[in-house]
Enzyme design. Structure first.
Site, PDB file in Angstrom:
ATOM      1  N   TYR A 118      44.113  27.542  23.618  1.00  0.00           N
ATOM      2  CA  TYR A 118      43.211  28.665  23.327  1.00  0.00           C
ATOM      3  C   TYR A 118      41.908  28.104  22.803  1.00  0.00           C
ATOM      4  CZ  TYR A 118      41.014  32.558  20.903  1.00  0.00           C
ATOM      5  OH  TYR A 118      40.110  33.484  20.473  1.00  0.00           O
ATOM      6  N   GLU A 206      35.534  33.545  25.034  1.00  0.00           N
ATOM      7  CA  GLU A 206      36.949  33.326  24.725  1.00  0.00           C
ATOM      8  C   GLU A 206      37.657  32.890  26.003  1.00  0.00           C
ATOM      9  OE1 GLU A 206      40.147  35.611  22.037  1.00  0.00           O
ATOM     10  OE2 GLU A 206      39.649  36.685  23.878  1.00  0.00           O
TER      11      GLU A 206
END
Length: 397
Positions: A118, A206
């Site tokens: 992530y 993101e």
């Protein structure tokens, strides 16, 4: 301004970030054509069909599926396009899917295991610095990781005077447990990602997941990107990416007439000048036992035309039971606002079917109250904050 995954990937690729390649399709036939073209360009045998909506968690709602042949591409794309996709980040009604991304399969076998990470770049508002947040737990909801295993989330803050330094990119790659070719690839990925964030005037990048492939390439498999609205005047190429179908139609209409409007779930419409006063007004409504139905800032001008436009926007919400107008007359005179309210009310005729409370404070506030009280209209006037709150409570009772 939020972007679709494919648009975010276009921006990433323009700054040298490796991405999972794909093509957009608006129907099943286009999906098959896109899959064929992608196979020719990349050699991929399988294809990932991804719904393009402004919401995360698409896979959990059935919006991301793997197709192993062209027949499956056609069937899956046909079933996803036109569906109302419900995810943890949408309402119960979901969002209608108008297009899909046909992407290459990047989870191919090789010399090493694939790994998912992530990574996001955003502003740390506590200290005014940009921050890279990253974790070894890619592919999962970052909120769940933060709750259950917070020690697996790392952050790297960037000094705005120096920008991202090489040692910081290496530190991130090291904390993700990488070595060799994958380590070098990750440092390059991080540097390019940060450049994309700053040079596009984004408020968020993101990437979940960032993938280490079986041959040690590092790439963005997904991309959630938000561009700062205030910078769109100098990023015209990104402004053209705005998809109005993905935005609240009332908010789109309000923006077109120059009103700052945010739709909420309450029963009291708000018309205010200034963001700070708007926030205080919403607190006032809560304290009076109501729930704000919107945030609406009419700005420094509140003449009859602008007030009428604001009325029409607010009344599009069927949940609104009353409207509170709270204006501080600094730049704008209260008596002019009061006359604007009266004129707008008369122009709209029977369109206004809910009680209206007008609280005007500042220049010529007493004269403004006289104009409202003598108008003969079903408008309640107030001067003090508490007086307005009491009237809200009274009309909602």
């Amino acid at each position: 301004m939020n972007l679709h995954e494919y648009q975010g990937k276009e921006i990433l690729a323009s700054f040298g970030v490796r991405i999972q390649r794909g093509l957009v399709a608006y129907n099943a036939k286009e999906a098959v054509d896109a899959a064929k073209q992608l196979t020719q360009e990349t050699g991929t045998g399988w294809h990932v069909i991804k719904a393009q909506v402004h919401a995360g968690g698409r896979g959990k709602g059935g919006g991301v599926k793997l197709a192993k042949n062209l027949r499956e591409v056609e069937d899956i794309a046909g079933s996803i396009i036109g569906m109302n996709l419900v995810t943890p980040q949408t309402s119960a009604e979901g969002k209608k899917v108008h297009k899909v991304l046909i992407a290459e399969d990047v989870y191919y076998p090789g010399d090493s295991e694939t790994s998912e990470f992530y990574m996001s770049v955003l502003l740390n508002r506590a200290n005014g610095r940009n921050m890279i947040m990253y974790s070894t737990e890619g592919g999962m909801d970052i909120e769940e990781v933060a709750e259950k295993t917070p020690h697996l989330i790392f952050t790297e803050e960037i000094d705005p005077s120096t920008g991202l330094l090489p040692f910081q990119a290496r530190k991130i790659a090291f904390n993700l447990g990488l070595s060799g070719t994958a380590f070098k690839e990750m440092t390059k990925f991080v540097s390019s990602l940060y450049t994309a964030y700053t040079e596009s005037d984004a408020s968020l990048f993101e990437i979940n997941p960032v993938l280490k492939t079986s041959d040690d390439k590092i790439m963005a498999v997904d991309a959630k990107v938000s561009i700062d609205d205030n910078a769109l005047y100098r990023r015209k190429q990104y402004a053209e990416m705005r998809d109005l179908l993905e935005e609240n139609p009332i908010e789109v209409e309000a923006r077109a007439v120059g009103l700052n409007y945010v739709d909420l779930d309450g029963n009291v419409g708000c018309m205010v000048n200034g963001a700070g006063l708007a926030m205080a007004t919403m607190d006032l409504i809560k304290m009076a036992g109501g729930e704000p139905a919107n945030f609406l800032d009419v700005g420094g001008t509140a003449d009859a035309k602008r007030v009428e436009e604001a009325f029409r926007i607010i009344l599009k919400d069927p949940a609104v039971k009353c409207i509170l107008i709270n204006i501080f007359g600094g730049i704008v005179r209260c008596d002019r606002v009061a006359q604007g309210v009266v004129d707008a009310y008369k122009n709209m005729g029977d369109a206004i079917k809910v009680p209206i409370i007008v609280r005007l404070q500042g220049t010529n506030a007493e004269l403004a109250k006289e104009i409202i009280d003598n108008s003969g209209l079903a408008v309640h006037s107030a001067v003090q904050f508490q007086e307005a709150a009491d009237k809200v409570e009274e009309v909602l009772a």
